[in-house]
Design a protein around this motif. Structure first.
Motif, PDB file in Angstrom:
ATOM      1  N   ALA A   1       0.804  -1.753  -0.139  1.00  0.00           N
ATOM      2  CA  ALA A   1      -0.134  -0.263   0.521  1.00  0.00           C
ATOM      3  C   ALA A   1       0.372   1.465  -0.008  1.00  0.00           C
ATOM      4  CB  ALA A   1      -1.050  -0.116   1.070  1.00  0.00           C
TER       5      ALA A   1
ATOM      6  N   THR B   1     -11.488   3.367   8.576  1.00  0.00           N
ATOM      7  CA  THR B   1     -11.787   2.014   8.235  1.00  0.00           C
ATOM      8  C   THR B   1     -14.036   3.602   7.532  1.00  0.00           C
ATOM      9  OG1 THR B   1     -13.119   2.083  10.169  1.00  0.00           O
ATOM     10  CG2 THR B   1     -11.729   0.409   9.594  1.00  0.00           C
TER      11      THR B   1
ATOM     12  N   MET C   1      -4.722   5.883  11.720  1.00  0.00           N
ATOM     13  CA  MET C   1      -5.420   5.588  11.182  1.00  0.00           C
ATOM     14  C   MET C   1      -7.385   6.320  11.544  1.00  0.00           C
ATOM     15  SD  MET C   1      -7.414   1.553  11.532  1.00  0.00           S
ATOM     16  CE  MET C   1      -8.902   2.063  11.530  1.00  0.00           C
TER      17      MET C   1
ATOM     18  N   ALA D   1      -2.519  -0.049  10.000  1.00  0.00           N
ATOM     19  CA  ALA D   1      -2.025   0.966  10.244  1.00  0.00           C
ATOM     20  C   ALA D   1      -1.008   0.924  11.199  1.00  0.00           C
ATOM     21  CB  ALA D   1      -3.199   1.482  10.670  1.00  0.00           C
TER      22      ALA D   1
ATOM     23  N   HIS E   1      -4.920   6.701   0.460  1.00  0.00           N
ATOM     24  CA  HIS E   1      -5.812   6.795   1.423  1.00  0.00           C
ATOM     25  C   HIS E   1      -5.955   5.180   1.418  1.00  0.00           C
ATOM     26  CE1 HIS E   1      -6.552  10.535   0.042  1.00  0.00           C
ATOM     27  NE2 HIS E   1      -7.355  10.510   1.738  1.00  0.00           N
ATOM     28  N   ILE E   2      -6.117   4.095   2.379  1.00  0.00           N
ATOM     29  CA  ILE E   2      -6.349   2.881   2.629  1.00  0.00           C
ATOM     30  C   ILE E   2      -7.758   3.385   2.846  1.00  0.00           C
ATOM     31  CG2 ILE E   2      -5.777   0.411   3.254  1.00  0.00           C
ATOM     32  CD1 ILE E   2      -3.700   1.403   3.377  1.00  0.00           C
TER      33      ILE E   2
ATOM     34  N   LEU F   1      -7.421  -3.286   9.706  1.00  0.00           N
ATOM     35  CA  LEU F   1      -6.876  -2.087   9.327  1.00  0.00           C
ATOM     36  C   LEU F   1      -5.901  -1.920  10.773  1.00  0.00           C
ATOM     37  CD1 LEU F   1      -6.707  -0.999   6.426  1.00  0.00           C
ATOM     38  CD2 LEU F   1      -8.488   0.526   7.628  1.00  0.00           C
TER      39      LEU F   1
ATOM     40  N   LYS G   1      -3.273   7.724   4.937  1.00  0.00           N
ATOM     41  CA  LYS G   1      -4.209   7.440   5.978  1.00  0.00           C
ATOM     42  C   LYS G   1      -5.364   6.962   5.828  1.00  0.00           C
ATOM     43  CE  LYS G   1      -4.483  12.626   4.909  1.00  0.00           C
ATOM     44  NZ  LYS G   1      -3.356  12.828   4.041  1.00  0.00           N
ATOM     45  N   LEU G   2      -5.358   6.161   6.753  1.00  0.00           N
ATOM     46  CA  LEU G   2      -6.125   4.751   6.116  1.00  0.00           C
ATOM     47  C   LEU G   2      -7.121   5.418   7.452  1.00  0.00           C
ATOM     48  CD1 LEU G   2      -3.365   4.241   7.204  1.00  0.00           C
ATOM     49  CD2 LEU G   2      -3.905   1.767   7.046  1.00  0.00           C
TER      50      LEU G   2
ATOM     51  N   SER H   1       1.201   4.522  10.955  1.00  0.00           N
ATOM     52  CA  SER H   1       0.094   6.146  10.558  1.00  0.00           C
ATOM     53  C   SER H   1      -2.148   5.574  11.638  1.00  0.00           C
ATOM     54  CB  SER H   1      -0.552   5.843   9.054  1.00  0.00           C
ATOM     55  OG  SER H   1      -1.514   5.749   9.105  1.00  0.00           O
TER      56      SER H   1
END
Lengths: 254, 311
Positions: free
Chosen positions: B81, B146, B110, B103, B86-87, B99, B143-144, B108
């Motif tokens: 990634a 949900t 998240m 992260a 962004h994820i 996630l 950036k991660l 990161s």
């Protein structure tokens, strides 16, 4: 087996929160604070493992202001053997100490204490992130069993039943491992008065987070905190027939 | 902006939550890739390549990814990634488990449970059980997120023609310290709770596991999913995965019928975004009536059979 249980001091779950007028956060002055409910479940599970002679020692840790030691005393009254308070000047609910920073601080404590198992709540009921346990597992390169509803020791490993969408999943994790608790793992006991008194004598160590060598500078900036959109109540209907008529002709949803 | 979506799937089909994630991604940009990670997942990749808005589908197919244990998938996702901005994963049990692990590997912070994307770095999410909405601006390069599935409509499953590529998984090895043992999935012919158009939920007043059939009968008449309050689940009237609320499932159907549910904050947080809410409760002062569009003050055992019959 040595178990480390991180717990958090949060606004009590029965309190209706108030947002500060300047949108900088939630009013915490003169508000009842308690141990995060999921963390109480984590302590209870650790203490049960000790009562089954699977665990040898239960260490409880919290990160927060000096007054957060009251949740450590609560945990020790439930049965934890000793407590560690990591002090921080940052807010722990919103716009301050973030899950990744907490996971890094806990990583340092794990290095120091060398537990075989970390049991912690799946999320805190203030910022509701549900991240710290999984992040700690990643940083330690340990297996994770998140959202546990059952923990069993099988040989040298743990079988953990997890609550997933659509049902349950059981995974086997080798120790050392991270388990995060879901609601139905157990029902925490009430601490008895003698145990509350005894807890006052148990060892409590204080560590300044600044001495742990972790950069806890927030990565996120909270720019606003507002009330959720209000949903206004509707009408009362008098009968099943009226309800069906309203749903068909007014709401048009059936 | 280049966005990577982690697909949630059951090996053979993509879960509806993946379609919600695609819509969230379209709020950020059009360079949208979907990563399908698992074992024998080509059917999932095929179906997602047809979804509107998807530019590329990347398949990471390997025996080690069977059951998608996060210990095995997170490190692959983290290495794959790095070139994205962004994820995104859905804020379901799957995304919430996976996630944060990704992260932390990417260093990161998240952002969980995003309900609105304001800009490439600013997002809204509920906190304090939905009693406040926070806006966060992220300073992380990658950036991660949900995303709360009910906050984003599902993407269309037709109209797209994305390229399908295979990721290089040759260096993937099993983590080895965790393994899948078993799964017990609730078998049901009813629609999935979080994706259903109509949900009928029962609360403590239903009184027993046997009585819960009265809820199920109405649900089946309406082609609805069945939900429950935490009180009903804790009392053993309904299985755990029926629970609607802040700590259970978040639903936002067109029609939500709350039967014998008092309306604790915890429960409201899980259903108050429903389009139309009907409450049936004996207690005229139950808080559920404050959010209900149509309230019927009545004994559920009297009116529910009538309602089921007359619909």
């Amino acid at each position: 087996m040595k178990i480390l249980v991180p717990v958090k001091r949060v606004v009590d779950y029965n309190v209706k929160i108030r947002i500060k007028a300047d949108q900088s956060g939630v009013e915490l002055t003169n508000v009842k604070m308690s141990m995060n409910p999921f963390d109480e479940i984590a302590i209870e599970e650790a203490v049960r493992l000790k009562e089954k002679n699977i665990a040898t020692e239960v260490i409880v840790v919290t990160i927060g202001p000096a007054i957060a030691q009251d949740v450590l005393r609560t945990a020790m009254a439930i049965g934890a053997d000793r407590g560690i308070l990591v002090t921080t000047p940052l807010a722990t609910d919103l716009g301050g100490l973030e899950p990744l920073a907490v996971a890094k601080l806990l990583q340092k404590l794990v290095a120091k204490e060398q537990p075989d198992l970390v049991i912690m709540g799946k999320q805190s009921i203030d910022d509701d992130s549900n991240q710290t346990g999984q992040m700690l597992a990643a940083l330690l390169d340990w297996p994770q069993a998140a959202f546990a509803s059952k923990v069993e020791k099988v040989g040298d490993a743990l079988h953990v039943t997890r609550e997933i969408d659509g049902g349950l999943e059981t995974v086997e994790v080798a120790t050392p491992a991270i388990v995060t608790t879901d609601l139905r793992l157990n029902t925490p006991r009430y601490a008895s008065l003698p145990n509350i008194m005894k807890a006052k004598q148990k060892p409590l160590e204080t560590i300044d987070s600044a001495t742990l060598g972790v950069d806890t500078t927030p990565r996120l900036k909270m720019t606003a905190l507002t009330d959720p959109p209000k949903r206004s109540g509707g009408i009362k209907v008098a009968s099943v027939d009226e309800l069906i008529a309203k749903l068909k002709t007014e709401a048009k949803v059936i | 902006m280049s966005i990577l979506i982690i697909a949630e799937h059951s090996d053979s089909t993509a879960r509806p939550s993946t379609l919600n994630a695609i819509t969230a991604a379209t709020k950020l940009g059009s360079d949208i890739s979907v990563l399908v990670i698992g074992k024998d997942v080509s059917a999932v990749a095929d179906s997602l390549s047809k979804c509107a808005g998807v530019a590329k589908v990347v398949v990471a197919d390997k025996a080690e990814f069977e059951h998608q244990l996060p210990e095995n998938t997170a490190s692959f996702i983290a290495s794959f990634a790095k070139s994205f901005t962004h994820i995104i994963a859905p804020a379901t049990a799957f995304g919430k488990n996976l996630l944060p692990r990704v992260a932390a590997l990417l260093d990161s912070q998240m952002i969980s449970d995003v309900i609105e994307i304001i800009s490439a770095d600013t997002f809204k999410r509920p906190v304090y059980a939905g009693n406040a909405i926070a806006t966060f601006q992220s300073s992380d390069a990658l950036k991660l997120l949900t995303i709360r599935t009910t906050a984003f409509d599902p993407a269309s499953t037709t109209g797209g023609s994305a390229a399908i590529e295979n990721a290089d998984v040759s260096s993937v090895t099993a983590f080895g310290k965790s393994k899948f043992v078993s799964a017990e999935l609730t078998k049901s012919a009813r629609p999935e709770l979080t994706a259903a158009k109509v949900v009928v939920s029962g609360g403590r007043a239903v009184g027993s596991k046997e009585n819960f059939a009265i809820i199920e009968k109405l649900a089946d008449k309406l082609g609805a999913a069945v939900g429950a309050s935490r009180a009903a689940v804790d009392a053993g009237y309904a299985p755990n995965d029926y629970q609607v609320g802040q700590t259970g499932k978040i639903v936002a159907p067109s029609l939500y019928i709350a039967v014998g549910i008092s309306g604790a904050i915890q429960h409201l947080a899980g259903m108050k975004d429903s389009k139309v809410i009907v409450a049936i409760n004996k207690d005229p002062d139950a808080p559920i009536f404050q959010v209900a569009d149509y309230g019927l003050v009545a004994d559920l055992f009297e009116v529910l059979p009538q309602l089921t019959e007359k619909l």
